[in-house]
Design an enzyme around this catalytic site. Structure first.
Site, PDB file in Angstrom:
ATOM      1  N   GLY A 101       0.790  -1.224   0.000  1.00 27.57           N
ATOM      2  CA  GLY A 101       0.000   0.000   0.000  1.00 27.57           C
ATOM      3  C   GLY A 101       0.818   1.267   0.000  1.00 27.57           C
ATOM      4  O   GLY A 101       0.310   2.346  -0.295  1.00 27.57           O
ATOM      5  N   LYS A 121       9.801   2.556   0.867  1.00 28.29           N
ATOM      6  CA  LYS A 121       8.634   2.497   1.746  1.00 28.29           C
ATOM      7  C   LYS A 121       8.208   3.909   2.118  1.00 28.29           C
ATOM      8  O   LYS A 121       8.985   4.681   2.682  1.00 28.29           O
ATOM      9  CB  LYS A 121       8.955   1.701   3.007  1.00 28.29           C
ATOM     10  CG  LYS A 121       7.750   1.529   3.931  1.00 28.29           C
ATOM     11  CD  LYS A 121       8.081   0.633   5.110  1.00 28.29           C
ATOM     12  CE  LYS A 121       6.881   0.454   6.018  1.00 28.29           C
ATOM     13  NZ  LYS A 121       7.190  -0.438   7.174  1.00 28.29           N
ATOM     14  N   ASP A 133      -2.804   6.578   2.628  1.00 27.08           N
ATOM     15  CA  ASP A 133      -2.325   7.667   1.783  1.00 27.08           C
ATOM     16  C   ASP A 133      -1.017   7.330   1.088  1.00 27.08           C
ATOM     17  O   ASP A 133      -0.452   8.159   0.384  1.00 27.08           O
ATOM     18  CB  ASP A 133      -2.178   8.958   2.595  1.00 27.08           C
ATOM     19  CG  ASP A 133      -1.247   8.813   3.793  1.00 27.08           C
ATOM     20  OD1 ASP A 133      -0.505   7.811   3.853  1.00 27.08           O
ATOM     21  OD2 ASP A 133      -1.267   9.692   4.673  1.00 27.08           O
ATOM     22  N   GLY A 134      -0.501   6.117   1.315  1.00 26.20           N
ATOM     23  CA  GLY A 134       0.728   5.710   0.658  1.00 26.20           C
ATOM     24  C   GLY A 134       1.988   6.287   1.261  1.00 26.20           C
ATOM     25  O   GLY A 134       3.088   6.059   0.746  1.00 26.20           O
ATOM     26  N   ARG A 184      14.753   0.302   1.547  1.00 29.76           N
ATOM     27  CA  ARG A 184      15.146  -0.929   2.235  1.00 29.76           C
ATOM     28  C   ARG A 184      15.477  -2.016   1.229  1.00 29.76           C
ATOM     29  O   ARG A 184      14.975  -2.013   0.100  1.00 29.76           O
ATOM     30  CB  ARG A 184      14.067  -1.376   3.218  1.00 29.76           C
ATOM     31  CG  ARG A 184      12.689  -1.623   2.635  1.00 29.76           C
ATOM     32  CD  ARG A 184      11.695  -1.936   3.742  1.00 29.76           C
ATOM     33  NE  ARG A 184      10.420  -2.392   3.208  1.00 29.76           N
ATOM     34  CZ  ARG A 184       9.396  -2.798   3.953  1.00 29.76           C
ATOM     35  NH1 ARG A 184       9.510  -2.807   5.273  1.00 29.76           N
ATOM     36  NH2 ARG A 184       8.266  -3.210   3.403  1.00 29.76           N
ATOM     37  N   ASP A 261       0.749 -11.535   6.475  1.00 30.10           N
ATOM     38  CA  ASP A 261       1.333 -10.682   5.431  1.00 30.10           C
ATOM     39  C   ASP A 261       2.598  -9.985   5.918  1.00 30.10           C
ATOM     40  O   ASP A 261       3.257  -9.286   5.134  1.00 30.10           O
ATOM     41  CB  ASP A 261       0.310  -9.655   4.931  1.00 30.10           C
ATOM     42  CG  ASP A 261      -0.248  -8.782   6.041  1.00 30.10           C
ATOM     43  OD1 ASP A 261      -0.963  -9.321   6.899  1.00 30.10           O
ATOM     44  OD2 ASP A 261       0.035  -7.573   6.062  1.00 30.10           O
ATOM     45  N   ASN A 262       2.958 -10.177   7.198  1.00 32.84           N
ATOM     46  CA  ASN A 262       4.207  -9.630   7.727  1.00 32.84           C
ATOM     47  C   ASN A 262       5.224 -10.727   8.034  1.00 32.84           C
ATOM     48  O   ASN A 262       6.160 -10.514   8.798  1.00 32.84           O
ATOM     49  CB  ASN A 262       3.942  -8.832   9.014  1.00 32.84           C
ATOM     50  CG  ASN A 262       3.162  -7.559   8.758  1.00 32.84           C
ATOM     51  OD1 ASN A 262       3.133  -7.058   7.639  1.00 32.84           O
ATOM     52  ND2 ASN A 262       2.520  -7.039   9.785  1.00 32.84           N
ATOM     53  N   ASP A 271       8.934  -5.678   8.221  1.00 37.35           N
ATOM     54  CA  ASP A 271       7.863  -4.749   8.584  1.00 37.35           C
ATOM     55  C   ASP A 271       7.936  -4.330  10.050  1.00 37.35           C
ATOM     56  O   ASP A 271       7.242  -4.853  10.910  1.00 37.35           O
ATOM     57  CB  ASP A 271       6.489  -5.336   8.255  1.00 37.35           C
ATOM     58  CG  ASP A 271       6.233  -5.373   6.769  1.00 37.35           C
ATOM     59  OD1 ASP A 271       6.980  -4.724   6.019  1.00 37.35           O
ATOM     60  OD2 ASP A 271       5.300  -6.060   6.338  1.00 37.35           O
TER      61      ASP A 271
END
Length: 496
Positions: A101, A121, A133-134, A184, A261-262, A271
């Site tokens: 995202g 990121k 909002d990215g 990263r 998802d992490n 993450d």
């Protein structure tokens, strides 16, 4: 001088070829997207040792066009920016489609460390931003920049941070903050959730393509010998994850958001959100203020990891002959994790081998530590000195002095029973596995508050100290001291 000579460069050229193996998997795996430029980007931190290890010139990365590129404000020649799609379980509940995202993958570089993906990121909106909002804020970006390098310094598998770039652009969270971007790197950012996504949607061809890519790139041994290659992949990932959990537990590290998802398919720490290295030891410690049920408390992390591996096993079932293959692949975790933890905790106590009773010796110490809320890092560091007989500094950490004395007598007898026991050598060995410095919350918070005032010196100081966390060095006593009283009131949530 003509206008052409004055024009800013159209792209940053690092004079390095980029590869795009993830993009080669096909359009079902990602959406191409360009980073959204940030206004007035400025450098906050550059991990020069990492840059050099990757074969990049740190001085080149400090130049203005490189700073802009690392903020997503200038294209990088040869890259193919994209956001990957994945799904996952969040806090134990199926969340459906997720995806990058706010992280944008630039591509893959061949480096002296092997192929490494580079990702920005906080670089702006993607198709998978959902209600976000990215962006990432300076506060959380400093924490990730520092902690990924702290974990690397501790020898714990992790993604790494190449640079940290800030901008005055406002970002709204609980308050109005400013934006930042972390560049990263990792061999891969593929997560359990990537497999869950294609399995849940019945896209078996894509699931197989992804699994084959992972096996061929990082687990080629899974094709050797007999058995289902995908079950062997699950077993290999389980083994790496078991070792990672033991490493986390052995340094008192709490991740905070162990959603599927992490979870890295390569067994990396990935993450960094509401993480914490514990101060006062509490097995039930919850570092994430958003984790109201304590799902990701410290003592639950190993079992949560197994639960997540079970989800990965379910996702891989379409590639196996029968369910039992997945269950058999997961079974070794139950023995691998405790064995790895016993081995690591034994090393922290100076035990050169593993014997009957060692697990109980460790457990009884942890119980004493929990009852008296003893500082995790300082306790184990001081135990190294106690291997040479200086017990008082350790004893002073406990309220239950007699109980500690009884434990210490057992521990010292265990040490002396080792062939050729040498107190000085044992102390040195313990100091090599018990860090003097970890990234405590108050240290990160101090660096954040100074950075928010435009002073980035503490970020740089911490980065250097965390790269050598086991060393005794002058000028760092404050970094190894007990946390101040206000540290216990720091609240870290999923907001970033």
């Amino acid at each position: 001088m003509n206008d052409t000579a004055l024009a800013a460069p159209a792209a940053l050229d690092l004079a390095r070829p980029w590869r795009h193996r993830f993009a080669d998997l096909g359009p079902a795996f990602f959406t191409e997207v360009q980073p959204t430029p940030l206004p007035d980007p400025h450098p906050i931190g550059l991990n020069a040792p990492l840059a050099a290890a990757l074969g990049l010139d740190p001085q080149r990365l400090r130049q203005a066009d490189a700073v802009r590129a690392l903020a997503g404000s200038l294209p990088v020649e040869g890259t193919r920016p994209l956001a990957t799609v994945y799904s996952g379980h969040q806090f134990g509940v199926w969340a459906g489609q997720l995806g990058d995202g706010r992280a944008i993958l630039l591509g893959e570089l061949d480096t002296p460390q092997g192929p490494m993906e580079v990702q920005l990121k906080g670089a702006g909106l993607t198709r998978y931003s959902r209600m976000g909002d990215g962006r990432a804020v300076l506060r959380s970006s400093i924490r990730e920049y520092l902690c990924s390098e702290a974990m690397h310094g501790l020898g714990i598998p992790t993604t790494r941070a190449l640079s940290l770039t800030g901008s005055p652009q406002p970002v709204v969270r609980e308050t109005v903050e400013t934006a930042a971007v972390v560049a990263r790197v990792a061999p891969s950012f593929i997560r359990f959730g990537h497999f869950e996504h294609f399995s849940a949607n019945g896209h078996t061809a894509e699931l197989r393509r992804l699994a084959d890519f992972v096996i061929d790139s990082w687990y080629p041994e899974c094709r050797d010998g007999h058995g289902n290659a995908y079950a062997r992949l699950l077993q290999a990932v389980s083994a790496r994850t078991a070792e990672l959990m033991a490493q986390w537990q052995a340094v008192g590290f709490c991740h905070g958001v162990m959603n599927t998802d992490n979870m890295s398919i390569l067994g990396l720490t990935i993450d960094y959100g509401p993480f914490q290295f514990m101060d006062a030891f509490n097995p039930a410690h919850i570092c994430n203020h958003s984790d109201h049920g304590g799902r990701y408390a410290y003592h639950r992390q190993p079992n949560v990891a197994y639960w997540n591996l079970f989800c990965l096993g379910q996702a891989l079932l379409p590639l196996m002959d029968e369910q039992q293959q997945a269950l058999d692949a997961l079974e070794p975790y139950k023995a691998l994790f405790p064995a790895a933890l016993t081995r690591r905790m034994g090393a922290k106590l100076g035990l050169a081998d593993t014997r009957d009773g060692d697990a109980e010796l460790v457990e009884s110490l942890m119980q004493l530590m929990a009852k008296d809320a003893v500082d995790f890092t300082i306790l184990f560091r001081r135990l190294g000195d106690a291997a040479e007989g200086r017990l008082d500094p350790v004893r002073d950490l406990f309220l239950q002095r007699e109980a500690f004395d009884a434990w210490a007598a057992r521990w010292q007898a265990r040490l002396r029973a080792q062939p050729g026991f040498d107190g000085a050598a044992t102390a040195a060995a313990m100091h090599r596995v018990n860090p003097r410095i970890v990234l405590r919350n108050h240290l990160a918070q101090t660096a954040i508050e100074r950075a928010q005032q435009g002073d980035f010196s503490e970020v740089d100081r911490l980065l250097k100290a965390l790269a050598a966390p086991f060393d005794e060095r002058t000028g760092e006593d404050d970094l190894a001291a007990f946390p101040p009283d206000w540290a216990q009131h720091i609240e870290i949530s999923c907001s970033s």
